[in-house]
Design a protein around this motif. Structure first.
Motif, PDB file in Angstrom:
ATOM      1  N   TRP A  15       0.870  -1.292   0.061  1.00  0.00           N
ATOM      2  CA  TRP A  15      -0.105   0.020   0.064  1.00  0.00           C
ATOM      3  C   TRP A  15       0.960   1.165   0.059  1.00  0.00           C
ATOM      4  CZ3 TRP A  15      -4.469  -1.534  -1.248  1.00  0.00           C
ATOM      5  CH2 TRP A  15      -5.074  -2.756  -0.679  1.00  0.00           C
ATOM      6  N   CYS A  16       2.335   1.389   0.520  1.00  0.00           N
ATOM      7  CA  CYS A  16       2.767   2.594   0.714  1.00  0.00           C
ATOM      8  C   CYS A  16       4.163   2.138   0.048  1.00  0.00           C
ATOM      9  CB  CYS A  16       3.146   2.645   2.157  1.00  0.00           C
ATOM     10  SG  CYS A  16       1.733   3.022   2.991  1.00  0.00           S
ATOM     11  N   THR A  17       4.937   1.516   0.490  1.00  0.00           N
ATOM     12  CA  THR A  17       6.562   1.594  -0.106  1.00  0.00           C
ATOM     13  C   THR A  17       6.324   0.998  -1.737  1.00  0.00           C
ATOM     14  OG1 THR A  17       7.265   1.584   2.212  1.00  0.00           O
ATOM     15  CG2 THR A  17       9.043   1.456   0.257  1.00  0.00           C
ATOM     16  N   CYS A  67       4.105   1.529   5.722  1.00  0.00           N
ATOM     17  CA  CYS A  67       3.255   2.621   5.922  1.00  0.00           C
ATOM     18  C   CYS A  67       3.762   3.520   7.249  1.00  0.00           C
ATOM     19  CB  CYS A  67       1.843   2.220   6.291  1.00  0.00           C
ATOM     20  SG  CYS A  67       1.231   1.395   4.751  1.00  0.00           S
ATOM     21  N   ASP A  71      -0.696   4.742   9.622  1.00  0.00           N
ATOM     22  CA  ASP A  71      -1.292   4.558   8.416  1.00  0.00           C
ATOM     23  C   ASP A  71      -1.221   3.114   7.935  1.00  0.00           C
ATOM     24  OD1 ASP A  71      -1.531   7.124   8.031  1.00  0.00           O
ATOM     25  OD2 ASP A  71       0.260   7.467   6.862  1.00  0.00           O
ATOM     26  N   GLY A 108       5.789   6.337   2.687  1.00  0.00           N
ATOM     27  CA  GLY A 108       4.450   6.449   1.935  1.00  0.00           C
ATOM     28  C   GLY A 108       4.201   6.252   0.572  1.00  0.00           C
ATOM     29  N   ALA A 109       3.074   6.213   0.115  1.00  0.00           N
ATOM     30  CA  ALA A 109       2.769   6.046  -1.260  1.00  0.00           C
ATOM     31  C   ALA A 109       3.320   7.174  -2.332  1.00  0.00           C
ATOM     32  CB  ALA A 109       1.328   5.810  -1.624  1.00  0.00           C
TER      33      ALA A 109
END
Ligand code: FES
Length: 140
Positions: A15-17, A67, A71, A108-109
């Protein structure tokens, strides 16, 4: 033989990295080509055994990245990852691996720049440490 380029295994949260790494790529930001991404649904899924296995199979360093605190899509997976990294930093020297070879980062994304910077910094630090004993004994 070419210049030593450390192999970094990066366990990254979907979802993020992972999205940040994708953004870094599409933004044409340079990061070390010897980075091997392993996409996980959450950093909380990274079993310490995976990390030890990566080192025993020749990784020079391992990054676990996901995240930011608060998050995580699975509530507290990233906090579990943080506790495991702390534990791994204590255990790894017993296997002959410097604790600087494992790193945890919250990326984060939208932070493609941070992802590329983290990978470049990590590669530079590991280059100074040199290859692990396992890596030196491998015929590459
Ligand atoms: S979902 Fe990203 S670290 Fe948990």
């Amino acid at each position: 033989m070419g210049e030593y380029e450390p192999t970094i295994i990066a366990f990254v949260c979907n979802w993020c990295t992972y999205t940040a790494a994708d953004l870094a790529g599409t933004s044409r930001l340079a990061y070390p080509s010897n980075t091997r991404l392993i996409r996980m649904m959450c950093t909380g899924m990274v079993d310490p055994k995976y990390v030890i296995k990566a080192f025993l199979e020749g990784a020079d360093a391992v990054l676990i990245s996901g995240c930011h605190p608060g998050d995580c899509h699975y509530i507290n997976g990233n906090f579990k990852a943080r506790r495991r990294v702390k534990l791994l930093k204590e255990i790894l020297p017993h296997f002959g691996f410097d604790k600087r070879r494992i790193r945890l980062a919250w990326i984060g994304a939208s932070e493609g720049v941070d992802f590329a910077k983290t990978m470049r910094e990590m590669a530079a630090e590991i280059k100074e440490l040199g290859p692990t004993e396992v890596r030196e004994q491998m015929v590459l």
